[in-house]
Write a protein that holds these residues in place. Structure first.
Motif, PDB file in Angstrom:
ATOM      1  N   HIS A  43       0.832  -1.209   0.000  1.00  0.00           N
ATOM      2  CA  HIS A  43       0.000   0.000   0.000  1.00  0.00           C
ATOM      3  C   HIS A  43       0.864   1.255   0.000  1.00  0.00           C
ATOM      4  N   GLN A  46       2.623   1.638  -3.305  1.00  0.00           N
ATOM      5  CA  GLN A  46       1.648   1.985  -4.337  1.00  0.00           C
ATOM      6  C   GLN A  46       1.269   3.463  -4.280  1.00  0.00           C
ATOM      7  N   ILE A  99      -6.119   0.709   4.476  1.00  0.00           N
ATOM      8  CA  ILE A  99      -5.076   0.619   3.452  1.00  0.00           C
ATOM      9  C   ILE A  99      -5.663   0.491   2.059  1.00  0.00           C
ATOM     10  N   SER A 100      -6.992   0.387   1.957  1.00  0.00           N
ATOM     11  CA  SER A 100      -7.617   0.362   0.636  1.00  0.00           C
ATOM     12  C   SER A 100      -8.261   1.700   0.315  1.00  0.00           C
ATOM     13  N   HIS A 208      -5.860  -2.224  -8.245  1.00  0.00           N
ATOM     14  CA  HIS A 208      -4.925  -1.343  -8.943  1.00  0.00           C
ATOM     15  C   HIS A 208      -4.536  -1.981 -10.268  1.00  0.00           C
TER      16      HIS A 208
END
Length: 331
Positions: A43, A46, A99-100, A208
């Motif tokens: 995460h 990203q 974390i999303s 993603h």
């Protein structure tokens, strides 16, 4: 009960992000401290990657119940991160317990919309494949909103967002979608392909897109070397060097990698290790003169290191593929 305890720990120790532009002369230092949670390293990487930042160094430590990462980052022009909007977004996103959480995506090819249909494709790579896929979509009155296609080891994978060219909205008619699937699969099928081409629909924004392309190609076993492709890479002398060995005194498996440096390299490696169900406990990343060196101490999610030689060989193949795939990225 364990899950509730983990949630309590996170509430008592929320993630903390420190962004320092003073300590290093040529990079911004970003330190992330948090209670350990599976997937948090991916995460963080990203978030930084989607902001088009370049990670020049990284130090990773997540032993015990705590996660701490330090990243040296610059923008694509080689400068420190000075924009207040970007700095605030990094802190807000990484200090969120979710974390999303949605990410600020600044690069072309990472757009997401509810008003398009997301198509995933896999098949045999060959000259002219992209133009044939576009021709089919045009004939079927589909407007390509955005797309990303990778080719590696004689395989091709794509995530294409399309909309009806008259309405501008997602295509929902089952018969029309079935026609699109049949024609695209016909285009994707190679003359000597033993593996069937695939076209599937996926909800936009769920995964993603870069990660999804890795997953698609991994499922298609593109990491299994085709002899002629391997030979070509060796002639160029550009093959990544990946080693996997035991660290028995600490009960880890150690992975080292040397390869040509490029944007998003760290994301591709962490993405692959995470999706293969490995956890990085310690790691270091250094880049210089177009070369990247990475070293990771890992275990499987069940807490065990790699014990079988066949699994070690598979990890080497998959990481080599992860390094090589994006080199053929287009659109």
């Amino acid at each position: 009960m364990d899950d509730e305890y983990a949630k309590l720990l996170r509430r008592m120790n929320p993630p903390r992000v420190v962004i320092d532009n003073d300590s290093c002369e040529d990079a911004t230092i970003i330190q992330v401290d948090s209670v350990k949670k599976h997937g948090i390293l991916l995460h963080v990487v990203q978030v930084l990657t989607d902001l088009d930042l370049v990670i020049t160094k990284a130090y990773i430590s997540s032993d015990g119940g705590w996660f701490m990462d330090v990243f040296n980052v610059i923008d694509r022009s080689g400068n420190k991160v000075q924009e207040e909007e970007v700095i605030n977004h990094i802190k807000k996103t990484l200090e969120s317990d979710d974390i999303s959480a949605p990410l600020l995506r600044r690069t072309v090819g990472l757009m997401s919309s509810e008003e398009h249909t997301s198509i995933e494709l896999t098949g045999t790579d060959r000259p002219g494949l992209l133009s044939e896929v576009c021709a089919v979509l045009t004939d079927l009155h589909c407007n390509v909103v955005n797309a990303e296609i990778w080719t590696h080891n004689a395989r091709a994978a794509a995530v294409v967002h399309v909309a009806d060219d008259s309405t501008g909205y997602a295509i929902e008619d089952p018969k029309r979608l079935a026609t699109i699937k049949a024609l695209l699969c016909s285009v994707l099928k190679g003359n000597s392909d033993m593996r069937s081409p695939k076209m599937t629909l996926s909800p936009p924004g769920v995964t993603h897109r870069g990660r999804r392309l890795h997953q698609i190609m991994f499922a298609d076993r593109d990491y299994v070397k085709v002899e002629r492709v391997q030979g070509r890479a060796e002639e160029k002398g550009s093959s990544p060097q990946v080693t996997v060995f035991d660290c028995s005194e600490k009960d880890y498996t150690v992975i080292t990698m040397r390869s040509k440096d490029r944007p998003k390299l760290l994301f591709d490696i962490i993405c692959t290790l995470t999706d293969m169900q490995y956890v990085v406990f310690h790691g270091v990343v250094h880049t210089r003169r177009m070369e990247a060196y990475q070293e990771y101490y890992i275990r499987h999610v069940d807490g065990l290191p790699i014990s079988l030689e066949a699994e070690r060989e598979r990890v080497v193949q998959c990481l080599e593929a992860a390094i090589e795939r994006r080199a053929s990225e287009v659109w």
